[in-house]
Design a protein around this motif. Structure first.
Motif, PDB file in Angstrom:
ATOM      1  N   UNK A 142       0.837  -1.204   0.000  1.00  0.00           N
ATOM      2  CA  UNK A 142       0.000   0.000   0.000  1.00  0.00           C
ATOM      3  C   UNK A 142       0.868   1.249   0.000  1.00  0.00           C
ATOM      4  N   UNK A 143       1.936   1.231   0.798  1.00  0.00           N
ATOM      5  CA  UNK A 143       2.869   2.361   0.804  1.00  0.00           C
ATOM      6  C   UNK A 143       3.511   2.540  -0.568  1.00  0.00           C
ATOM      7  N   UNK A 144       3.882   1.423  -1.191  1.00  0.00           N
ATOM      8  CA  UNK A 144       4.481   1.500  -2.523  1.00  0.00           C
ATOM      9  C   UNK A 144       3.533   2.172  -3.500  1.00  0.00           C
ATOM     10  N   UNK A 176      -1.993   3.570 -11.293  1.00  0.00           N
ATOM     11  CA  UNK A 176      -2.673   2.494 -12.006  1.00  0.00           C
ATOM     12  C   UNK A 176      -1.758   1.273 -12.074  1.00  0.00           C
ATOM     13  N   UNK A 177      -2.272   0.118 -11.794  1.00  0.00           N
ATOM     14  CA  UNK A 177      -1.543  -1.140 -11.931  1.00  0.00           C
ATOM     15  C   UNK A 177      -2.246  -1.966 -12.990  1.00  0.00           C
ATOM     16  N   UNK A 178      -1.538  -2.226 -14.089  1.00  0.00           N
ATOM     17  CA  UNK A 178      -2.122  -2.957 -15.212  1.00  0.00           C
ATOM     18  C   UNK A 178      -3.497  -2.390 -15.582  1.00  0.00           C
ATOM     19  N   UNK A 186      -6.985   1.518 -11.353  1.00  0.00           N
ATOM     20  CA  UNK A 186      -6.598   2.420 -10.279  1.00  0.00           C
ATOM     21  C   UNK A 186      -6.392   1.617  -8.996  1.00  0.00           C
ATOM     22  N   UNK A 187      -5.265   1.863  -8.337  1.00  0.00           N
ATOM     23  CA  UNK A 187      -4.983   1.201  -7.063  1.00  0.00           C
ATOM     24  C   UNK A 187      -5.602   2.025  -5.939  1.00  0.00           C
ATOM     25  N   UNK A 188      -6.464   1.414  -5.188  1.00  0.00           N
ATOM     26  CA  UNK A 188      -7.135   2.064  -4.067  1.00  0.00           C
ATOM     27  C   UNK A 188      -6.645   1.419  -2.773  1.00  0.00           C
ATOM     28  N   UNK A 189      -5.865   2.139  -1.957  1.00  0.00           N
ATOM     29  CA  UNK A 189      -5.361   1.524  -0.719  1.00  0.00           C
ATOM     30  C   UNK A 189      -6.465   1.031   0.208  1.00  0.00           C
ATOM     31  N   UNK A 190      -7.675   1.590   0.058  1.00  0.00           N
ATOM     32  CA  UNK A 190      -8.789   1.135   0.885  1.00  0.00           C
ATOM     33  C   UNK A 190      -9.592   0.029   0.206  1.00  0.00           C
TER      34      UNK A 190
END
Length: 461
Positions: A86-88, A433-435, A438-442
């Motif tokens: 998540x930090x990354x 964005x990963x592949x 959108x990356x959502x830490x939650x």
């Protein structure tokens, strides 16, 4: 299994897209998690696509951090796959490669690797791979680990700080490098010389200058010289980790001129912090090798600009506050006794950009150091590290002018300890964005586990 990547096409446009041939306005078309097309800004019709117009916010490839200590399983109170990844993602890092220590068990056997993989399953907000470890008495484990897909093997030339991952003496290094040369594996090395360290003055206490004297630059140069001599004899491909001292650079230049296959990295803390800035007792700054003086920092920047480092990576090595002996947590502030390691995974990009911009560097430079270079180091350059057709749509919306104050408690890594606390950095990650997603830490994690790309000869086996 992770969720399927974005299935419909999506269009992301920006007037500042950092591409392999430089920065320019562009449209980036994403389909099924891959970059399908790159076109002139505004030239692709919206149609029924999901459109994200970033305006002047820059679009970068996701960073690749090949030096991260996740510590899970075994020391999950220090860090863990969920918190680290998540930090990354919050810091624009979309791929990490996990170090073989300080987890218990370490990644020095197939069983250790499988323990890591099992623990990480379903916990990764970014893609991740694993390093193996080369230690005394595990020579027979290297080939099975290599075949299982680790990206290479880490060794220490001085004590690592944890008993389960001992360092290699001269004969052990020779044997390990010879075996890795046979396998075609990459050897990554923590290079400090134990004899030089033992001879250095050891003065415990709160004064950073005393700790710095206990880890002199000569320890790095002696270890790198020994490593390069061994690499010459064995033909191994070697990579020098976390170079803190510019004194090793002439050795690396000479070895490359002689045909030795050697690369090197440095870290954000060596490029952005300096010994003169470290307050007494503030052990958040302790790492090994140590943060050195401003003149040395300038020399590292000169080498970076000249292309002498393949990568700038975090060496994210967190611990619990009590192990840092921080005075605000009731500790002694003793640099000699405190755990050494910098927690910075979420902050590497803005930290480096803040200093790089001040020195006249561009976003394209930073992308080369922190995305393209690390991807090339571990053989992922055909998939990661660039905004290019056919690559994974790992992307970062980055506001290069967005300033923010660092509050450690707001960071995603498990323990709120970092030497950047209280500093104002420039450059804010707005979206990752990963592949193509959108990356959502939650939200739900959908990172996948990566393995070393197989060589053509391996594919025929």
């Amino acid at each position: 299994m992770p969720p399927t990547p974005l299935s419909e096409t999506a269009l992301i446009r920006s007037r500042r897209v950092v591409l392999p041939d430089g920065e320019r306005p562009a449209d980036v078309l994403v389909r099924d998690g891959k970059i399908e097309r790159i076109a002139a800004h505004g030239s692709l019709p919206a149609d029924d696509r999901q459109v994200t117009d970033l305006g002047d916010t820059a679009l970068l490839p996701g960073l690749v951090d090949t030096h991260v200590h996740v510590n899970e399983p075994g020391r999950t109170e220090w860090e863990g796959f969920a918190t680290a990844t998540r930090a990354a993602a919050a810091g624009g890092v979309t791929t990490i490669v996990d170090m073989p220590l300080n987890s218990v068990p370490p990644t020095t056997t197939l069983a250790g690797l499988e323990a890591k993989r099992k623990t990480a399953e379903g916990q990764a907000w970014v893609d991740l791979g694993f390093w193996g470890g080369a230690v005394p008495d595990n020579l027979a484990d290297l080939e099975p680990l290599h075949r299982a897909g680790v990206f290479g093997f880490k060794s220490f030339l001085a004590p690592s700080g944890v008993d389960e991952f001992p360092h290699l003496e001269a004969a052990g290094l020779e044997a390990a490098l010879a075996e890795q040369a046979r396998l075609g594996a990459l050897a990554i090395i923590h290079a400090e010389d134990p004899a030089v360290l033992a001879a250095a003055p050891q003065q415990p206490g709160v004064h950073y200058r005393d700790f710095l004297a206990s880890r002199p630059a000569d320890a790095e140069t002696a270890a790198v010289a020994r490593l390069l001599d061994t690499a010459r004899r064995t033909g191994a491909r070697v990579h020098v980790l976390h170079v803190s001292s510019a004194a090793v650079l002439p050795l690396l230049r000479q070895a490359r001129a002689e045909g030795v296959k050697v690369t090197a990295e440095t870290c954000p803390h060596y490029l952005t912090l300096a010994a003169e800035q470290v307050p007494d007792g503030d052990t958040t700054f302790k790492c090994c090798p140590p943060i050195r003086d401003e003149a040395n920092r300038d020399a590292l920047w000169e080498a970076l600009a000249a292309g002498e480092f393949i990568a700038v990576v975090s060496d994210h090595s967190p611990s619990t506050p009590d192990l840092k002996l921080l005075p605000e947590h009731g500790g002694s502030g003793d640099f000699a006794a405190a755990w050494g390691g910098i927690a910075s995974l979420q902050l590497g990009l803005p930290a480096v950009w803040t200093e790089a911009r001040r020195r006249g560097h561009t976003l394209a430079d930073v992308v080369g150091w922190m995305s393209a270079g690390p991807a090339r180091l571990v053989g992922l350059a055909g998939r990661k590290g660039a905004i290019a057709v056919g690559h994974d749509a790992d992307l970062v919306a980055f506001d290069p002018d967005g300033a923010f104050a660092v509050h450690a408690a707001e960071l995603h890594h498990r323990n709120p300890v970092t030497p950047y606390a209280g500093r104002t950095l420039t450059g804010a990650v707005r979206t990752t964005w990963l592949r193509g997603r959108v990356v959502d830490p939650a939200g739900e994690p959908f990172g996948v586990q990566l393995t070393r790309p197989r060589t053509p000869s391996e594919e025929l086996q």
